[in-house]
Structure formats: structure tokens, C-alpha cells
Scaffold this active site. Structure first.
Site: not given
Length: 277
Positions: A221, A255
Site C-alpha cells: 500500500k 492479507r
């Protein structure tokens, strides 16, 4: 600490990895990469071989400012691939990344084992009742607004206390509706600035007081690659570093796009814990 997936009790005392399969053309890292049966099955096979315990299928990109996807289009993307995966890998525990109750119902009928809701029911009033009806594990994430508006809503009186209050209310609501297996996701990158993401990371261990499994999703991210001055494609090393920190602070499910590296993080942190004096 366990969750029940299709009658199988999954022990989360040792953390597990959830591999990401994006079926969206506009995902921030791998959008459009898996668009035919061969590439999808190869991706799933590789993740399972690398040690993924769950596969998370998403067909609605939740990156900031992502395009809206109609419900019928989301179903059209998910259901055939769900069927395909379970035909070739029938024991796979598949999580469906959706905030829509209709997608939940149809996916579970086709064999999905878990629901991953970025909105914790806030974007569909029928979501919690639907999850309760089907009795599947439910990942509830913290987000404000929608994927289209969330980055304009990154304001808090006190970030950590606000998130703890949010989860207190959401967990109470879900348990009152007889949802038994709840997993908390603090929502890195969702309605949070880069600084707020790192504040959250610093205090992640405070969420253990809920006594519920914690899932984190920070793989590649912007909180990583913007700090490093790089790109999502170059953010694996940074992802691994932050995964290690989250594990030390009590994460139960990672995740991740890169399953092998996440599994290695878990093995090393478990070795560290096993030999603590």
C-alpha cells in the site's frame, strides 16, 4: 482462538495468510492481471502451494477513488471464478471481499467460506442479517465513507479511541445478531492519512483487548511505497518489514499479495516467540 469455516475449526493462535486474488481491472497493484481461467488457476495454485490458508476474491476495487461497480457486474466477475476455483481446488477456503448482501448470499451458495466486508455493514443494511443467516466468519473493517469518498474523511478526535469505539459498537451489533466468528480489520489506508496509518501500526496491540482475531491488510500500500519513494511493484521488502511488526503486535491473519514472504514472516516471528526467555 479459532474460527469455524465450513465445519473446519481454524486455529489462529499461529497466524495464517490470506492470499489476494483481484478480479478487478483497476486494482492498485495487480489490476487486470488475472483475467482468464489459466492465469487465475495458476495464481491460486501458487498461493496455496506457498502456504495460503485462505484465498480472498475481490471484484470491486476499494483503492481510493476507484470506479463504482454495479452489483450485477460484481456477481458476474465473482461467481464463475468461485466455481472454477472450487472445481479445481475443492478444499480451498475462499473469502469474498464485498460489502453487498446479495453478493454474500450467492457466493456462499456457491461454496464461499468467509466474508470480508470493508464497510462492516455500513453500506448495506442487510449485510449483518445475511451473514448471521449463513453463519460464516465475518471480517469487519474500519472505514469512513465509501471507496470514492474515504480519503476526504480522514479526520478523528482521537484515532485509536475512535477506532476502538467503532469496533465496540460494531462487535456488539454483530454478536447481538448471532454472528459467532468475528474478525477485526483496522483498515490500513482506508480513510487514514499516511501518518495515521503509522499511528495505528504503533498502537495495533491495543485491539487485542477485544479478544477477537485481527486481520491486517497493508500489502504494497501507499503507506509503504510513498515513504520509500518507490511504487507498489517495488514495495515487497517494505511490506515484509511492516508485516513483521504487525505480527509482533498480535496480528492473526495477514492479507497479502505475496504469500510466500508472508508465511516466512510468520515462521520467523513464531521462532522468536518460542525462544523468548
Amino acid at each position: 482462538m479459532t474460527i469455524n469455516c465450513k465445519g473446519e475449526l481454524i486455529d489462529l493462535t499461529v497466524p495464517k495468510v490470506m492470499g489476494i486474488l483481484n478480479l478487478t481491472p483497476d486494482s492498485f497493484f495487480d489490476g487486470g492481471k488475472y483475467k482468464d481461467e489459466t492465469s487465475i488457476l495458476k495464481r491460486v495454485e501458487n498461493m496455496l502451494n506457498d502456504g495460503a490458508h485462505f484465498i480472498d476474491i475481490g471484484a470491486y476495487s476499494s483503492r481510493p477513488g476507484a470506479d463504482h461497480v454495479p452489483e450485477d457486474e460484481e456477481l458476474k466477475r465473482i461467481i464463475p471464478i468461485l466455481d472454477l476455483i472450487l472445481e479445481h481446488f475443492p478444499k480451498t477456503l475462499i473469502s469474498i471481499d464485498t460489502f453487498r448482501s446479495k453478493v454474500v448470499s450467492e457466493s456462499i451458495q456457491h461454496g464461499a467460506a468467509m466474508i470480508n466486508d470493508i464497510a462492516a455493514g455500513n453500506l448495506d443494511p442487510e449485510m449483518l442479517a445475511t451473514v448471521a443467516k449463513h453463519q460464516v466468519p465475518y471480517i469487519m473493517m474500519h472505514m469512513k465513507g465509501t471507496p470514492q469518498s474515504m480519503q476526504k474523511e480522514a479526520t478523528y478526535d482521537d484515532l485509536i479511541n475512535d477506532l476502538r469505539l467503532y469496533f465496540s459498537e460494531k462487535v456488539q451489533q454483530a454478536t447481538s445478531m448471532k454472528i459467532n466468528d468475528i474478525i477485526m480489520d483496522p483498515g490500513f489506508g482506508f480513510a487514514k492519512t499516511a501518518g495515521q496509518n503509522y499511528t495505528l501500526l504503533n498502537h495495533l496491540d491495543l485491539f487485542q483487548t477485544f479478544g477477537l482475531p485481527i486481520l491486517i491488510g497493508l500489502s504494497r500500500k501507499s503507506m509503504i511505497y510513498k515513504v520509500l519513494g518507490s511504487t507498489p511493484q517495488e514495495a515487497l521488502n517494505g511490506t515484509t518489514a511492516l508485516h513483521t511488526i504487525t505480527l509482533l503486535k498480535g496480528t492473526n491473519i495477514i492479507r497479502a499479495h505475496d504469500v510466500k514472504e508472508a508465511v516466512e514472516c510468520i515462521k520467523l516471528v513464531e521462532a522468536l516467540k518460542a525462544n523468548a526467555l
